[in-house]
Write a protein that holds these residues in place. Structure first.
Motif, mmCIF file in Angstrom:
data_model
loop_
_atom_site.group_PDB
_atom_site.id
_atom_site.type_symbol
_atom_site.label_atom_id
_atom_site.label_comp_id
_atom_site.label_asym_id
_atom_site.label_seq_id
_atom_site.Cartn_x
_atom_site.Cartn_y
_atom_site.Cartn_z
ATOM 1 N N LEU A 92 27.669 26.404 41.713
ATOM 2 C CA LEU A 92 28.268 26.479 43.042
ATOM 3 C C LEU A 92 27.237 26.585 44.165
ATOM 4 O O LEU A 92 27.604 26.589 45.340
ATOM 5 C CB LEU A 92 29.235 27.671 43.114
ATOM 6 N N GLY A 93 25.963 26.718 43.801
ATOM 7 C CA GLY A 93 24.922 26.836 44.808
ATOM 8 C C GLY A 93 24.868 28.191 45.499
ATOM 9 O O GLY A 93 24.388 28.290 46.632
ATOM 10 N N ILE A 94 25.328 29.223 44.825
ATOM 11 C CA ILE A 94 25.294 30.580 45.384
ATOM 12 C C ILE A 94 23.899 31.142 45.150
ATOM 13 O O ILE A 94 23.405 31.163 44.023
ATOM 14 C CB ILE A 94 26.377 31.465 44.735
ATOM 15 N N HIS A 119 16.657 29.104 38.570
ATOM 16 C CA HIS A 119 17.379 28.165 39.436
ATOM 17 C C HIS A 119 17.302 28.568 40.911
ATOM 18 O O HIS A 119 18.088 28.098 41.727
ATOM 19 C CB HIS A 119 18.844 28.055 38.993
ATOM 20 N N GLY A 120 16.389 29.465 41.234
ATOM 21 C CA GLY A 120 16.162 29.835 42.621
ATOM 22 C C GLY A 120 17.112 30.871 43.191
ATOM 23 O O GLY A 120 17.136 31.088 44.401
ATOM 24 N N ILE A 121 17.887 31.513 42.336
ATOM 25 C CA ILE A 121 18.801 32.558 42.799
ATOM 26 C C ILE A 121 18.034 33.870 42.925
ATOM 27 O O ILE A 121 17.257 34.230 42.041
ATOM 28 C CB ILE A 121 19.993 32.718 41.834
ATOM 29 N N SER A 122 18.268 34.576 44.001
ATOM 30 C CA SER A 122 17.737 35.927 44.157
ATOM 31 C C SER A 122 18.633 36.847 43.341
ATOM 32 O O SER A 122 19.811 37.012 43.662
ATOM 33 C CB SER A 122 17.749 36.334 45.632
ATOM 34 N N VAL A 123 18.079 37.424 42.270
ATOM 35 C CA VAL A 123 18.848 38.274 41.362
ATOM 36 C C VAL A 123 18.343 39.709 41.457
ATOM 37 O O VAL A 123 17.151 39.958 41.254
ATOM 38 C CB VAL A 123 18.728 37.792 39.900
ATOM 39 N N ILE A 124 19.244 40.632 41.765
ATOM 40 C CA ILE A 124 18.938 42.062 41.707
ATOM 41 C C ILE A 124 19.578 42.558 40.418
ATOM 42 O O ILE A 124 20.800 42.541 40.275
ATOM 43 C CB ILE A 124 19.486 42.820 42.929
ATOM 44 N N ALA A 125 18.739 42.960 39.473
ATOM 45 C CA ALA A 125 19.213 43.334 38.144
ATOM 46 C C ALA A 125 19.235 44.856 38.003
ATOM 47 O O ALA A 125 18.368 45.452 37.388
ATOM 48 C CB ALA A 125 18.343 42.686 37.076
ATOM 49 N N GLY A 126 20.240 45.468 38.610
ATOM 50 C CA GLY A 126 20.408 46.906 38.511
ATOM 51 C C GLY A 126 20.648 47.540 39.861
ATOM 52 O O GLY A 126 20.563 46.896 40.896
ATOM 53 N N GLY A 127 20.966 48.812 39.830
ATOM 54 C CA GLY A 127 21.298 49.503 41.066
ATOM 55 C C GLY A 127 22.658 49.066 41.573
ATOM 56 O O GLY A 127 23.431 48.417 40.869
ATOM 57 N N CYS A 128 22.950 49.429 42.799
ATOM 58 C CA CYS A 128 24.264 49.171 43.374
ATOM 59 C C CYS A 128 24.111 48.848 44.855
ATOM 60 O O CYS A 128 23.334 49.504 45.550
ATOM 61 C CB CYS A 128 25.138 50.409 43.202
ATOM 62 N N PRO A 129 24.853 47.872 45.351
ATOM 63 C CA PRO A 129 24.773 47.566 46.779
ATOM 64 C C PRO A 129 25.145 48.752 47.664
ATOM 65 O O PRO A 129 24.711 48.828 48.813
ATOM 66 C CB PRO A 129 25.762 46.420 46.980
ATOM 67 N N LEU A 130 25.913 49.695 47.127
ATOM 68 C CA LEU A 130 26.349 50.837 47.935
ATOM 69 C C LEU A 130 25.251 51.878 48.105
ATOM 70 O O LEU A 130 25.441 52.865 48.804
ATOM 71 C CB LEU A 130 27.599 51.469 47.315
#
Length: 155
Positions: A92-94, A119-130
């Motif tokens: 989807l190009g996200i 594939h150029g995706i910025s991946v945060i592997a852990g933690g929480c956006p909150l």
């Protein structure tokens, strides 16, 4: 990229899908993330192929089924499902994915992170956006501090 910079970049997105949102929201991590982002003014989309509605909102069976697409995805499912979600994001190009994790395994999948990053995706592997502004609250900031002291925040 430092975690804070990656989190800031992720949270600048306004349309965010949250996978793994449950029909039974009692303290379910994905539901907490979903509610908080919604309360902070984000346009959030619940994704669960087994539910028609969640938290009083329409629930989508897949990320691809969300009209107008999304800018970012919070993965809140079991790690074994993360790879398929990341592959869907690639298709989807996200460009931004956050695999939720606090104290336990959470949704983090090493192979999914590798696929996304390749594939150029910025991946945060852990933690929480909150754990980060503008979505943060005192409890999540405390958890972030504890995880930082224990060296358990993603690099």
């Amino acid at each position: 990229m430092r975690l804070k910079d990656a989190a800031d970049d992720f949270l600048r997105c306004r349309r965010i899908a949250v996978t793994g949102v449950s029909r039974h929201p009692d303290r379910h991590g994905s539901n907490v993330v979903y509610r908080r982002l919604r309360a902070r003014g984000y346009e959030v989309f619940a994704v669960n192929p087994n539910a028609d509605s969640v938290e009083g909102d329409v629930c989508f069976p897949s990320i691809a089924s969300i009209d107008g697409g999304v800018d970012a995805v919070v993965i809140g499912t079991a790690p074994g499902r993360a790879e398929a979600t990341v592959r869907e994001c690639v298709e989807l190009g996200i460009g931004k994915v956050w695999m939720h994790r606090s104290m336990g395994q959470g949704s983090v999948s090493g192979p999914a992170a590798v696929i996304g990053r390749s594939h150029g995706i910025s991946v945060i592997a852990g933690g929480c956006p909150l754990m980060f502004e503008p979505a943060a609250d005192a409890g999540h900031k405390l958890i972030r501090g504890c995880l930082a002291l224990a060296h358990r925040l993603p690099a």
